[in-house]
Design an enzyme around this catalytic site. Structure first.
Site, PDB file in Angstrom:
ATOM      1  N   ASP A 153      11.542   0.407  -6.382  1.00 51.24           N
ATOM      2  CA  ASP A 153      11.310   1.277  -7.532  1.00 51.24           C
ATOM      3  C   ASP A 153      11.962   2.629  -7.285  1.00 51.24           C
ATOM      4  OD1 ASP A 153       9.261   3.092  -6.198  1.00 51.24           O
ATOM      5  OD2 ASP A 153       8.271   1.158  -5.969  1.00 51.24           O
TER       6      ASP A 153
ATOM      7  N   GLU B 261      -9.943   8.983 -16.580  1.00 51.96           N
ATOM      8  CA  GLU B 261      -9.965   7.525 -16.390  1.00 51.96           C
ATOM      9  C   GLU B 261      -8.607   6.898 -16.639  1.00 51.96           C
ATOM     10  OE1 GLU B 261     -13.136   7.291 -19.026  1.00 51.96           O
ATOM     11  OE2 GLU B 261     -14.435   8.055 -17.437  1.00 51.96           O
TER      12      GLU B 261
ATOM     13  N   GLU C 103      -4.617   1.899 -14.910  1.00 53.82           N
ATOM     14  CA  GLU C 103      -5.935   2.507 -15.153  1.00 53.82           C
ATOM     15  C   GLU C 103      -7.081   1.701 -14.539  1.00 53.82           C
ATOM     16  OE1 GLU C 103      -7.062   1.605 -19.601  1.00 53.82           O
ATOM     17  OE2 GLU C 103      -4.954   1.291 -19.192  1.00 53.82           O
TER      18      GLU C 103
ATOM     19  N   LYS D 186      13.954   0.456   9.141  1.00 55.08           N
ATOM     20  CA  LYS D 186      13.543  -0.415   8.029  1.00 55.08           C
ATOM     21  C   LYS D 186      12.038  -0.249   7.902  1.00 55.08           C
ATOM     22  CE  LYS D 186      13.558  -5.333   6.795  1.00 55.08           C
ATOM     23  NZ  LYS D 186      13.957  -6.641   7.303  1.00 55.08           N
ATOM     24  N   TRP D 187      11.591   0.204   6.740  1.00 55.43           N
ATOM     25  CA  TRP D 187      10.180   0.575   6.506  1.00 55.43           C
ATOM     26  C   TRP D 187       9.534  -0.521   5.664  1.00 55.43           C
ATOM     27  CZ3 TRP D 187       8.096   5.795   7.329  1.00 55.43           C
ATOM     28  CH2 TRP D 187       6.812   5.966   6.803  1.00 55.43           C
TER      29      TRP D 187
ATOM     30  N   GLU E  71      34.116 -19.619  10.854  1.00 54.51           N
ATOM     31  CA  GLU E  71      33.118 -18.802  10.146  1.00 54.51           C
ATOM     32  C   GLU E  71      33.136 -17.364  10.670  1.00 54.51           C
ATOM     33  OE1 GLU E  71      29.578 -21.859   8.812  1.00 54.51           O
ATOM     34  OE2 GLU E  71      29.816 -21.457  10.958  1.00 54.51           O
TER      35      GLU E  71
HETATM   36  C1  DGJ Z   1       9.285  -8.894   5.713  1.00 54.96           C
HETATM   37  C2  DGJ Z   1      10.697  -8.425   5.592  1.00 54.96           C
HETATM   38  O1  DGJ Z   1      11.124  -8.419   4.283  1.00 54.96           O
HETATM   39  C3  DGJ Z   1      11.570  -9.257   6.510  1.00 54.96           C
HETATM   40  O2  DGJ Z   1      12.903  -8.955   6.330  1.00 54.96           O
HETATM   41  C4  DGJ Z   1      11.120  -8.991   7.898  1.00 54.96           C
HETATM   42  O3  DGJ Z   1      11.354  -7.656   8.228  1.00 54.96           O
HETATM   43  C5  DGJ Z   1       9.660  -9.335   8.061  1.00 54.96           C
HETATM   44  N1  DGJ Z   1       8.855  -8.700   7.068  1.00 54.96           N
HETATM   45  C6  DGJ Z   1       9.161  -8.955   9.410  1.00 54.96           C
HETATM   46  O4  DGJ Z   1       7.820  -9.109   9.548  1.00 54.96           O
END
Ligand code: DGJ
Length: 732
Positions: A535, A177, A278, A477-478, A615
């Site tokens: 993390d 548990e 938990e 980008k995941w 800029e």
């Molecule tokens: C949340 C991400 O942190 C943003 O940078 C972007 O990629 C959006 N999602 C897209 O839905």
């Protein structure tokens, strides 16, 4: 060898450069924690343990004649539930006969050179330096539940990793548990804790509190490590400052629901128990099976919080991040999200790439909106094929055209999620987590896929593999854009539904590992609505993580500073975005935005067609400066500095090169006021006897003067100014 065992005293000593960790097997076989802290040579720290009869704290049966000996106050290496320790337990299980007590006693140990590894979970890699492993086996002689405690001692890095493996050596099933990764008792010297709490768009804000006689618990129940409480706490005392005093770090390498309990007991002992959350958790362990807890990274610093951060920065750079990416500058990117959100086609993305190249960026990242029926956030997640109505000609061709411009190409994905309005959900409604007979909780119109299922993982791998084979993709980008709810898997039997959240995390790790092995050069940037899964577990697979969805430079000052307590700047994805900022509507000078974002993995996230020629020039200079300063910033030592003289609110931070001949100091103002005292800081980490030339002012000042006398800046004025100083010492 950094591990010693003193047979006569049955005492273990784990030694790093500046710290020592001791344990002892007592006369009944209980493994007691003796000491963790500043090096004390080989002194037996057992003398510190005084006992007295504490009322209502019973004794183990063997200690009936010694009423001072109680599990309730004894420092323990891995505390258990039910046998008289009323403080936080690391392990709680129920045996087949319903008994809920566990009493672990020493059975054996061994130690060896090298580092243990974990199957299916991220871990601190052995890589360089001396690492030794100690394994201690404890076992309950009645339930035959065993705990294998493992310690990885990174001698030069002042780091000790810990994990526990729970094994069922009985003939019957056992329900776990709670199985924490670590239990750490401090009889002396800890009176305060710092945790890193926050919210979406304002992650990892340090919160320092005094411990009373109670239990403070932080954590997440969201199926992700969360924006709300990072799986990382610091224990210290009221004398600990940035530069002085004791500080202990407890950092979980885990990306799911977690819990850190810090409890001060009746006798003033402080206990930390950290591990998988938990609540909602339950794991059925059949005879012969083992349950592996995630790894924890412990460090001790006798030189305050900056010392502790340096230890974490080093171990994460050198032993957590895949070495393929270590010290390798990731391309400066331009991300399409805040430039056009869902509103783009192949022409506008190509135009964006042309402008990205003109600005001097090196990669175009196509964010959300390129797949399935994804024209807003109501549809498409799960359908990982190109939306050719939007991107006529497809992505392979677009990527080639972007590469022909001399840019790399990156793509956004959110594999663990599904929209109800998707082909995937219409075909496999049972692939989403949801309780039978109940409408699931919805967030951003999406549900969570059941990553515990192999068929789901195989589908996702085949989609990502196809994308990577058919399209030239240099970066992914995941993303992960909601907290998990309704953690019920259609595939698991009822008695295993308590395993879903952890199996979910294991499923994500195994998918990431499979992709990493198949595409070792692919740079993946982790993201969870910004920094919701920032993390050390994710960093094992994704060497950088989008630090926050808040791209406002002034908010980022605090977000990045908070993050720096545990994580090095090379892990923090950080972009210059438009002014006014899209999250806060604040206007900030382009120079401030550049300096703040350059203290991370730099990118841009704006529509370049809205920029003035000045800029654009400034951005080209920023990128050149970032490239020039790269190793100083990303490999150097990072220091938090505190400017208090001006009476305004400022954030100040500094980088010093390994040879200490170069330094970079940034001072940013969150507010200004008229006629203040001159802002003043004492620099850190310089060579006392070296004379440093400050590039921006031409001043020549010795390291000793800059560190002990300090440096005075001009009075800060205007909207959110930021001052940068480059220091270089004459060669030795
Ligand atoms: C949340 C991400 O942190 C943003 O940078 C972007 O990629 C959006 N999602 C897209 O839905």
């Amino acid at each position: 060898m950094s591990i010693r065992y003193y047979e006569e005293e049955q005492r273990f000593v784990l030694e790093t450069r500046n710290s020592v960790y001791q344990m002892k097997i007592d006369r009944t076989g209980c493994l007691r924690h003796l000491y963790y802290g500043r090096s004390v040579g080989s002194a037996d720290m057992n003398y510190l343990y005084r006992t007295t009869d504490r009322g209502f704290s019973g004794n183990p049966y063997e200690f009936q004649d010694d009423r001072g000996c109680s599990f309730d106050v004894m420092p323990q290496e891995y505390s258990t539930y039910g046998v008289g320790d009323y403080r936080a337990a690391a392990l709680r299980c129920t045996a087949e006969n319903g008994s809920r007590s566990t009493d672990l006693r020493y059975e054996s140990h061994n130690y060896k050179e090298g580092k243990y590894i974990l199957e299916g979970l991220p871990y601190v890699r052995e890589n360089s330096g001396t690492v030794d492993t100690l394994t201690i086996k404890l076992k309950d002689p009645v339930t035959n539940v065993a705990a294998w405690l493992e310690y990885g001692v990174f001698e030069e890095k002042d780091v000790i990793t810990r994990t526990a493996r729970i094994c069922n050596e009985s003939q019957d099933a056992v329900m776990i548990e709670k199985a924490a990764s670590v239990c750490l008792d401090f009889p002396y010297g800890v009176s305060e804790m710092i945790s890193f709490s926050g919210r979406h768009c304002m992650e990892r804000q340090p919160f320092r509190q005094k411990l009373g006689q109670n239990c403070v618990s932080v954590g997440s129940k969201r199926g992700m490590s969360s924006h709300h409480n990072n799986p990382f706490v610091i224990l210290c005392n009221d004398e600990t400052t940035e530069d002085t005093g004791d500080a202990y770090g407890v950092m979980l390498m885990y990306s799911g629901s977690h819990k850190e309990e810090v409890e001060k007991d009746q006798a003033g002992n402080v206990r930390v128990v950290a591990g998988i959350q938990e609540e909602g958790f339950c794991w059925k362990l059949e005879p012969g099976e083992a349950f592996q807890t995630p790894e924890t990274i412990l460090t001790y610093s006798g030189s305050g919080l900056n010392g502790l951060s340096s230890n974490y920065h080093r171990i994460i750079r050198e032993n957590v991040i895949d070495q393929k990416f270590r010290g390798k500058r990731s391309p400066v990117l331009l991300n399409s999200w805040e430039a056009s959100y869902f509103d783009f086609d192949e022409k506008s993305i190509y135009d964006l790439a042309v402008q990205a190249r003109e600005l001097g960026t090196e990669m175009l990242v196509l964010d959300d909106g390129w797949f399935g029926a994804r024209n807003d956030d109501h549809a498409g997640l799960g359908d990982w094929y190109v939306n050719e109505n939007k991107l006529k000609g497809g992505l392979a061709q677009l990527s080639e055209k972007i590469h022909d411009l001399g840019l790399q190409f990156g793509l956004w994905v959110e594999p663990e999620m599904v929209n109800e309005n998707s082909d995937l959900y219409r075909t496999h409604p049972d692939w989403a987590l949801k309780d039978p007979g109940r409408n699931p909780n919805v967030a951003r119109n999406q549900l969570v896929l059941d990553m515990s299922r192999e068929d789901v993982r195989e589908y996702l791998f085949s989609c990502i593999d196809r994308l990577l084979r058919e399209i030239r993709i240099d970066y992914m980008k995941w993303d992960f854009n909601r907290s998990v709810a309704n953690a019920y898997s259609a595939q698991l039997p009822p008695e295993r539904e308590g395993e879903v959240l952890h199996r979910f995390v294991l499923g994500t790790y195994s998918l990431l590992e499979k992709i990493r092995c198949a595409y070792p050069d692919l740079l993946i940037e982790g993201c969870a609505g910004g920094g919701g899964r920032f993390d050390a577990g994710m960093l094992f697979y994704t060497p950088q993580i989008w630090c926050s969805d808040n791209t406002d430079a002034v908010s980022r000052l605090r977000i990045q500073e908070g993050t720096s307590y545990g994580y090095p700047v090379c892990t923090m994805g950080s972009h210059v975005s438009a002014s006014p900022n899209h999250q806060t509507r604040r206007n900030t000078p382009i120079s401030t935005r550049g300096i703040v974002a350059s203290s991370g993995a730099l990118g841009y996230e704006l529509d370049p067609s809205t920029l003035s020629p000045e800029e654009k020039d400034e951005i080209r200079k920023q990128i050149a400066q970032y490239q020039e300063d790269y190793s100083l910033v990303h490999e150097g030592t990072y220091y938090r500095l505190h400017e208090k003289a001006s009476g305004t609110s400022t954030v100040c931070w500094q980088f010093v090169s390994a040879d200490r001949n170069e330094a970079l100091l940034n001072l940013a103002a969150e507010s200004v006021a008229p006629n203040t005292p001159f802002p003043h800081v004492r620099m850190k980490g310089l060579k006392e006897n070296a004379v440093y030339t400050i590039r921006e002012t031409g001043q020549q000042i010795s390291g000793a003067a800059l560190m002990y006398g300090g440096y005075s800046f001009d009075i800060l004025a205007g909207d959110y100014p930021c001052v940068q100083l480059h220091l270089a010492a004459a060669a030795d």
